[in-house]
Design an enzyme around this catalytic site. Structure first.
Site, PDB file in Angstrom:
ATOM      1  N   TYR A 283       0.745  -1.270  -0.599  1.00  0.00           N
ATOM      2  CA  TYR A 283      -0.366  -0.261  -0.377  1.00  0.00           C
ATOM      3  C   TYR A 283       0.901   1.221  -0.027  1.00  0.00           C
ATOM      4  CZ  TYR A 283      -3.206   4.071   1.460  1.00  0.00           C
ATOM      5  OH  TYR A 283      -4.163   4.471   2.303  1.00  0.00           O
TER       6      TYR A 283
ATOM      7  N   GLU B 101      -3.989   7.333  -3.961  1.00  0.00           N
ATOM      8  CA  GLU B 101      -3.902   5.923  -3.059  1.00  0.00           C
ATOM      9  C   GLU B 101      -3.689   5.416  -4.521  1.00  0.00           C
ATOM     10  OE1 GLU B 101      -6.279   4.464   0.508  1.00  0.00           O
ATOM     11  OE2 GLU B 101      -7.559   3.825  -1.492  1.00  0.00           O
TER      12      GLU B 101
END
Length: 387
Positions: free
Chosen positions: A109, A198
């Site tokens: 991530y 993101e």
């Protein structure tokens, strides 16, 4: 302003980030032709909506062959996906993204966002990417690392970049890709006025290559006037119709799920008004800031906007006249009430500039209005009125 995954990936590609090859389709009839641009034998079919949690809701599927791709595309197009971010009504799928499938060995991530508290750019890294990143953040926060960097023309330093990617513990060649990716994300954030980027998951494939498998980007509404290329990416189908209407009148409006409509001048006062409604046991139906210098026409539009919400059982108007004059607000309320059928209770609290004149206008209007002396009194009266 949000954009779709396929649009975010185009921006990433433009700034040199590693992205899987894919095509967007707006009709199932386009699949056969557009799929020719892809080289893989397996595909990932993704519903394009402005919400997370698509995978768990059936909006992301790995497809083994072309026949199944057409069949699944027909099933997915036009369906309503309900995720934890869409609300109970879900979102209708009006476009699909088809990309070459990747053989994944590990998911990570990586995101960056504007940290308003520190006036810095925060990079968030984790070795635990994928659908359950929220669960990881809650249960094992130690697996998520945040690095905040100063905003400057040069971007993050080598030491800062090393700290951002150190948690991944990858090989030299992969680290080179990651370093360039961090620079790209920073550059996009600055040059496109993004407030959030993101990458989840950021993947390592079986060929030891880093790939951005999914991408989300949010942009600063207040800077869109200088980013016409970003404004072109706006998808009105993904936005609340009432919020689109509000933007036409320069009103700050966000639809909520409660039963008491609010009209307030000033964001802080609006938040306090919503809080005190909850304190008395009800829920606000909206956030609505008419601004400091609203005209009679703007107030009329705001009033109509509130009444267009079928969930509204009562309205609380809370105005503190500074730049905003209370008599102007009162004229707008009376004008709007004449144009619509006001069948719900209305409580008005006026204070500040010309509040006596405003009250007089409301008193002479023959409207059924409950006057309040202060915010506490106003909240109490509107909650009692709708019961």
């Amino acid at each position: 302003m949000n954009i779709h995954e396929h649009q975010a990936k185009e921006i990433l590609r433009e700034f040199g980030a590693p992205v899987s090859k894919g095509v967007v389709i707006y009709s199932v009839d386009e699949v056969k032709e557009k799929i020719k641009d892809l080289n893989g034998k397996e595909f990932v079919l993704k519903a394009q909506i402005h919400a997370g949690g698509r995978g768990k809701a059936g909006g992301v599927k790995v497809i083994k062959n072309f026949a199944d791709l057409e069949k699944e595309a027909k099933k997915m197009m036009g369906t309503k996906l309900i995720t934890h971010q869409t609300g109970p009504n879900g979102k209708e799928v009006k476009r699909l993204y088809i990309e070459e499938a990747s053989d994944i060995s590990k998911e990570f991530y990586l995101s960056c966002l504007v940290d308003r508290e520190s006036s810095k750019i925060a990079f968030i890294s984790s070795t635990e990417g994928g659908m359950d990143i929220e669960k990881i953040a809650k249960e094992t926060p130690s697996k998520i690392v945040t690095n905040k960097i100063e905003i400057n023309e040069e971007g993050p330093s080598q030491n800062e970049i090393d700290r951002i990617i150190s948690i991944f513990n990858l090989k030299t060649q992969q680290n080179i890709t990651l370093k360039n990716l961090v620079k790209s994300l920073y550059k996009i954030l600055i040059e496109k006025d993004a407030i959030l980027i993101e990458i989840n998951p950021l993947a390592l494939n079986k060929d030891d290559e880093i790939i951005c498998l999914d991408a989300k980007m949010n942009f600063d509404d207040n800077a869109i006037f200088r980013r016409p290329e970003i404004l072109k990416l706006r998808d009105l189908n993904e936005e609340e119709p009432a919020e689109i209407e509000a933007s036409k009148h320069d009103l700050a409006y966000i639809k909520l799920n409660g039963s008491i409509g609010c009209m307030v001048n000033g964001a802080g006062l609006a938040m306090a008004t919503m809080d005190i409604i909850k304190l008395y046991g009800e829920e606000p139906a909206n956030f609505l800031d008419v601004g400091g210098g609203a005209s009679k026409e703007k107030v009329t539009s705001a009033f109509k906007l509130i009444l267009a919400d079928k969930n509204v059982k009562g309205i609380l108007i809370n105005i503190f006249g500074g730049i905003m004059r209370c008599d102007v607000l009162a004229l707008g309320v009376v004008e709007a009430a004449k144009q619509v059928d006001l069948s719900v209770p209305l409580v008005v609290r006026l204070a500040g500039t010309n509040f006596k004149e405003g009250r007089e206008i409301l008193d002479k209007s023959n409207l059924k209005i409950l006057s309040a002396s202060d915010l506490n009194d106003a909240a109490k009266k509107i909650v009692e009125a709708i019961k």
